[in-house]
Every structure is written in C-alpha cells, then in structure tokens.
Motif scaffolding. Structure first.
Motif, PDB file in Angstrom:
ATOM      1  N   MET A   1       7.491   1.285  10.546  1.00 63.10           N
ATOM      2  CA  MET A   1       6.273   0.969   9.788  1.00 63.10           C
ATOM      3  C   MET A   1       5.224   2.030  10.088  1.00 63.10           C
ATOM      4  O   MET A   1       4.922   2.298  11.238  1.00 63.10           O
ATOM      5  N   ASN A   2       4.635   2.570   9.053  1.00 58.48           N
ATOM      6  CA  ASN A   2       3.663   3.639   9.217  1.00 58.48           C
ATOM      7  C   ASN A   2       2.492   3.379   8.287  1.00 58.48           C
ATOM      8  O   ASN A   2       2.665   3.246   7.084  1.00 58.48           O
ATOM      9  N   THR A   3       1.295   3.246   8.858  1.00 58.48           N
ATOM     10  CA  THR A   3       0.103   3.019   8.036  1.00 58.48           C
ATOM     11  C   THR A   3      -1.069   3.789   8.611  1.00 58.48           C
ATOM     12  O   THR A   3      -1.124   4.041   9.811  1.00 58.48           O
ATOM     13  N   SER A   4      -1.993   4.161   7.750  1.00 58.37           N
ATOM     14  CA  SER A   4      -3.190   4.889   8.164  1.00 58.37           C
ATOM     15  C   SER A   4      -4.279   3.891   8.536  1.00 58.37           C
ATOM     16  O   SER A   4      -4.380   2.811   7.963  1.00 58.37           O
ATOM     17  N   ARG A   5      -5.129   4.260   9.535  1.00 59.62           N
ATOM     18  CA  ARG A   5      -6.191   3.372   9.970  1.00 59.62           C
ATOM     19  C   ARG A   5      -7.225   3.133   8.874  1.00 59.62           C
ATOM     20  O   ARG A   5      -7.952   2.148   8.921  1.00 59.62           O
ATOM     21  N   ASP A   6      -7.315   4.071   7.912  1.00 58.26           N
ATOM     22  CA  ASP A   6      -8.269   3.843   6.824  1.00 58.26           C
ATOM     23  C   ASP A   6      -7.639   3.086   5.668  1.00 58.26           C
ATOM     24  O   ASP A   6      -8.240   2.910   4.624  1.00 58.26           O
ATOM     25  N   GLN A   7      -6.378   2.632   5.851  1.00 56.02           N
ATOM     26  CA  GLN A   7      -5.699   1.815   4.858  1.00 56.02           C
ATOM     27  C   GLN A   7      -5.213   0.546   5.531  1.00 56.02           C
ATOM     28  O   GLN A   7      -4.063   0.421   5.921  1.00 56.02           O
ATOM     29  N   LEU A   8      -6.117  -0.392   5.726  1.00 61.41           N
ATOM     30  CA  LEU A   8      -5.797  -1.625   6.423  1.00 61.41           C
ATOM     31  C   LEU A   8      -5.464  -2.729   5.420  1.00 61.41           C
ATOM     32  O   LEU A   8      -6.032  -2.779   4.330  1.00 61.41           O
ATOM     33  N   PRO A   9      -4.557  -3.622   5.776  1.00 62.41           N
ATOM     34  CA  PRO A   9      -4.212  -4.709   4.868  1.00 62.41           C
ATOM     35  C   PRO A   9      -5.367  -5.681   4.695  1.00 62.41           C
ATOM     36  O   PRO A   9      -6.141  -5.920   5.630  1.00 62.41           O
ATOM     37  N   ARG A  43       0.629  -8.944  -4.893  1.00 61.28           N
ATOM     38  CA  ARG A  43      -0.034  -8.835  -3.599  1.00 61.28           C
ATOM     39  C   ARG A  43       0.951  -8.422  -2.505  1.00 61.28           C
ATOM     40  O   ARG A  43       0.597  -7.654  -1.602  1.00 61.28           O
ATOM     41  N   ILE A  44       2.185  -8.880  -2.587  1.00 59.01           N
ATOM     42  CA  ILE A  44       3.185  -8.464  -1.610  1.00 59.01           C
ATOM     43  C   ILE A  44       3.480  -6.979  -1.762  1.00 59.01           C
ATOM     44  O   ILE A  44       3.603  -6.235  -0.783  1.00 59.01           O
ATOM     45  N   SER A  45       3.552  -6.510  -2.999  1.00 56.41           N
ATOM     46  CA  SER A  45       3.792  -5.083  -3.251  1.00 56.41           C
ATOM     47  C   SER A  45       2.653  -4.235  -2.710  1.00 56.41           C
ATOM     48  O   SER A  45       2.870  -3.165  -2.118  1.00 56.41           O
ATOM     49  N   VAL A  46       1.427  -4.702  -2.920  1.00 53.58           N
ATOM     50  CA  VAL A  46       0.259  -3.985  -2.396  1.00 53.58           C
ATOM     51  C   VAL A  46       0.315  -3.938  -0.883  1.00 53.58           C
ATOM     52  O   VAL A  46       0.042  -2.896  -0.248  1.00 53.58           O
ATOM     53  N   LEU A  51       1.126  -0.850   4.104  1.00 53.57           N
ATOM     54  CA  LEU A  51       1.766  -0.688   5.401  1.00 53.57           C
ATOM     55  C   LEU A  51       2.910   0.331   5.381  1.00 53.57           C
ATOM     56  O   LEU A  51       3.490   0.634   6.424  1.00 53.57           O
ATOM     57  N   SER A  52       3.240   0.816   4.193  1.00 51.63           N
ATOM     58  CA  SER A  52       4.317   1.817   4.019  1.00 51.63           C
ATOM     59  C   SER A  52       5.643   1.333   4.602  1.00 51.63           C
ATOM     60  O   SER A  52       6.329   2.057   5.343  1.00 51.63           O
ATOM     61  N   THR A  53       5.959   0.103   4.289  1.00 52.91           N
ATOM     62  CA  THR A  53       7.223  -0.449   4.781  1.00 52.91           C
ATOM     63  C   THR A  53       7.657  -1.618   3.910  1.00 52.91           C
ATOM     64  O   THR A  53       6.841  -2.207   3.193  1.00 52.91           O
ATOM     65  N   ARG A  54       8.926  -1.930   3.978  1.00 54.07           N
ATOM     66  CA  ARG A  54       9.453  -3.087   3.266  1.00 54.07           C
ATOM     67  C   ARG A  54       9.390  -4.300   4.190  1.00 54.07           C
ATOM     68  O   ARG A  54       9.822  -4.244   5.348  1.00 54.07           O
ATOM     69  N   LEU A  55       8.857  -5.403   3.690  1.00 54.50           N
ATOM     70  CA  LEU A  55       8.653  -6.584   4.508  1.00 54.50           C
ATOM     71  C   LEU A  55       9.685  -7.678   4.245  1.00 54.50           C
ATOM     72  O   LEU A  55       9.956  -8.500   5.128  1.00 54.50           O
ATOM     73  N   LEU A  56      10.243  -7.699   3.026  1.00 59.17           N
ATOM     74  CA  LEU A  56      11.123  -8.800   2.621  1.00 59.17           C
ATOM     75  C   LEU A  56      12.404  -8.266   1.981  1.00 59.17           C
ATOM     76  O   LEU A  56      12.362  -7.297   1.208  1.00 59.17           O
ATOM     77  N   HIS A  57      13.515  -8.916   2.309  1.00 60.72           N
ATOM     78  CA  HIS A  57      14.750  -8.731   1.553  1.00 60.72           C
ATOM     79  C   HIS A  57      14.782  -9.823   0.487  1.00 60.72           C
ATOM     80  O   HIS A  57      14.741 -11.006   0.811  1.00 60.72           O
ATOM     81  N   ARG A  58      14.847  -9.411  -0.787  1.00 55.83           N
ATOM     82  CA  ARG A  58      14.805 -10.390  -1.866  1.00 55.83           C
ATOM     83  C   ARG A  58      16.201 -10.572  -2.454  1.00 55.83           C
ATOM     84  O   ARG A  58      16.891  -9.593  -2.751  1.00 55.83           O
ATOM     85  N   THR A  59      16.597 -11.814  -2.624  1.00 58.79           N
ATOM     86  CA  THR A  59      17.822 -12.142  -3.364  1.00 58.79           C
ATOM     87  C   THR A  59      17.462 -13.164  -4.416  1.00 58.79           C
ATOM     88  O   THR A  59      16.322 -13.640  -4.474  1.00 58.79           O
TER      89      THR A  59
END
Length: 310
Positions: A1-9, A43-46, A51-59
């Motif tokens: 997971m890689n995110t910038s400090r100026d890009q917070l969720p 919102r999940i996509s945003v 966060l520059s990462t995948r959070l969910l495996h969708r089926t």
C-alpha cells in the motif's frame, strides 16, 4: 500500500468501506447507509485510488479483504472510533462545565461580591479550575488571556459580548458630620465648593463627574484634598467626615439605610450596571455560560436590586 500524505482518505469513505465489510456486500451496505449501490461502489473506488491499493476481492457472491484491506479495516475502526470520541468531547465541552476559567474584576466589587460567588460556583461545579484577578485598570481580556470580566459601569468595549447581571447606579453621599460642618449642596455646581473624594478608577477622567437628572446628563469638575485609586479607602474617608463621594448603591445602600451616610442631591445619579463581558458566545462554551448564569443568579440577591428602585 502506497499513499501520499497530502492524499488522505476521507472519513466518509472509511465509513462506507467498513459498512461493506460488515454487511459483506455493496447492496447490503447501500441499504444500511441509505445510499445507492453505485454510490457505494464509487466511494470504494475513490478510497482504493487514494490509498493506491486494492482493498477487496470481488466475486458474484461475496467479497473478501485483501491483505491491505485488512490493515485498512483495523485502522479505519480505530480512526473512526477516535473521531467519534473527538466529536463527543467537543459536544460535551459545550454542555458540561469543565476546564480552566480565568476571570477578572475591579478591586471592590471583585473582592466583596465576585469572589464569594466564585467560591460557591466552584463548590457547585468541581470540574472547573477558576482563577480570579482584580485590577483598578482597563483590562484587555483577549490579549491578557481572560475568559470573562465582571465590570461595574456601562462603558462596555464594543468588540466584546456582554450580559447585564444586575442593575446599579452611583449616588452622591456624605456623612452627617460632614454635612453639619460644611452644609448641604443644593445644585451640582455647589460641589465645586465642597471637599469631594475623588476616585481614580480605570480610564475614567480624574475629577470629572457626569451624572443624570431626569435622563439628562450634566458634568461637573470636582476636587478636594483627598483622592485615591481605592474605592474602599475613599469610602472610609467619607464615613469619617472627609467629604462627598460618588458611590455605587451596592456599596453605599446599606450605609444609607443605617444613617452612616446621607444621600446628597438625590435627583442625580450615575448609571453603573454590573456586566459580564466575554469574547466568546455563551452557546459555544459550557463553562462560560454556567459561570455567567450562576453570577447573574447570585447578584440578584444583592440589596442593590431593591435599592435601585428606591
């Protein structure tokens, strides 16, 4: 997971994410939160993009957390819990009186009336940490770090808020002994020929008394051999026959009733109501609101309340 400090969720996106995890699906989360499934998906996509990462495996039948998704779940629960506690703390601070309260007032009124009332306030609300300072000068309540000033007189600073705590007026009075010795003045101009006890207080003009008769202000320059910056000292001089003084009814009233002082030129008086002055709206501070309301109730018991009507 890689995110910038100026890009917070966003907290809202974390809330949506947790709802999806708990309800095990987008549709169920949308129903629980009152949004459309499309909004939940967006919102999940945003959040994943932020966060520059995948959070969910969708089926088609279920969702599952990725490793990063599990880490986000743990932190989201902690962060949102802390955020709720933060908001709750702010809300409680607006309704429950706790914390420090720095108050100032003038010497005489502060010592004789504000101090006893503050003592009762502290007993009633033990969560308050109160400091009371008394001065004989103008106080910059913001610059000097005060939450509240209790002041006698209607010369209020325009940049602050205020509430009148009790009505009051100043009157001219002298001891019977002085009036027997020097005579009784019959006009404001006669005061120029009398020993007047001048009080140098705050930024008021020294030796200039402005009083009202039938709502019309009149000014007279007075003087005498005695003056002070202490109202209690001036009052003692008056009681011992030293001259005529201009004194608040909260102080002079009982002495007038006892006959130790006699009111002079009773048609004249000077408005000197007691005010609470503060820089913050009462609705924004529970400790300030409680203090002002408590003092207002205490001061209604002063004899000044009845004497003003006399």
């Amino acid at each position: 997971m890689n995110t910038s400090r100026d890009q917070l969720p966003l907290p809202e996106d974390l809330k949506v994410f947790l709802a999806v995890v708990r309800k095990n699906g987008f549709a169920s989360a949308a129903e629980a939160l009152g949004y459309s499934p499309a909004y939940i998906s967006k919102r999940i996509s945003v959040l994943e993009s932020t966060l520059s990462t995948r959070l969910l495996h969708r089926t088609t039948r279920r969702i599952a957390l990725t490793d990063d998704g599990e880490r986000v779940r743990v932190w989201a629960e902690k962060l949102l819990g802390d955020f709720d506690e933060f908001v709750g703390e702010i809300a409680r601070a607006r309704h429950q009186p706790t914390g420090s309260l720095h108050i100032c007032s003038s010497f005489g009124f502060g010592r004789n009336h504000v101090a006893p009332a503050i003592g009762k306030l502290s007993q009633t609300y033990p969560g308050l940490d109160i400091r009371l300072d008394v001065f004989d000068r103008v106080v910059d309540i913001v610059g000097e770090g005060f939450d509240l000033e209790i002041r006698v007189g209607d010369d209020l600073p325009g940049q602050h808020l205020g509430r009148k705590l009790v009505s009051n007026r100043r009157v001219l009075c002298a001891s019977p002994e002085y009036l027997r010795r020097r005579g009784t003045p019959h006009s404001l101009d006669d005061l120029k020929d009398h020993d007047c006890l001048v009080l140098k207080e705050r930024d008021n003009a020294f030796g200039i008394w402005t009083l009202s008769k039938d709502g019309q202000p009149e000014t007279v320059r007075v003087g005498g051999p005695l003056s002070s910056n202490s109202g209690e000292i001036v009052l003692e001089w008056a009681l011992s026959g030293g001259g005529i003084l201009l004194r608040s009814m909260w102080d002079a009233g009982p002495l007038l009733e006892q006959g130790r002082l006699v009111q002079v030129l009773p048609a004249y008086s000077q408005s000197a109501n007691v005010w609470a002055v503060y820089p913050t709206r009462l609705s924004q501070s529970a400790k300030l609101r409680v203090c002002v309301e408590f003092l207002e109730a205490c001061f209604q018991d002063l004899s000044v309340g009845q004497l003003v009507q006399a």
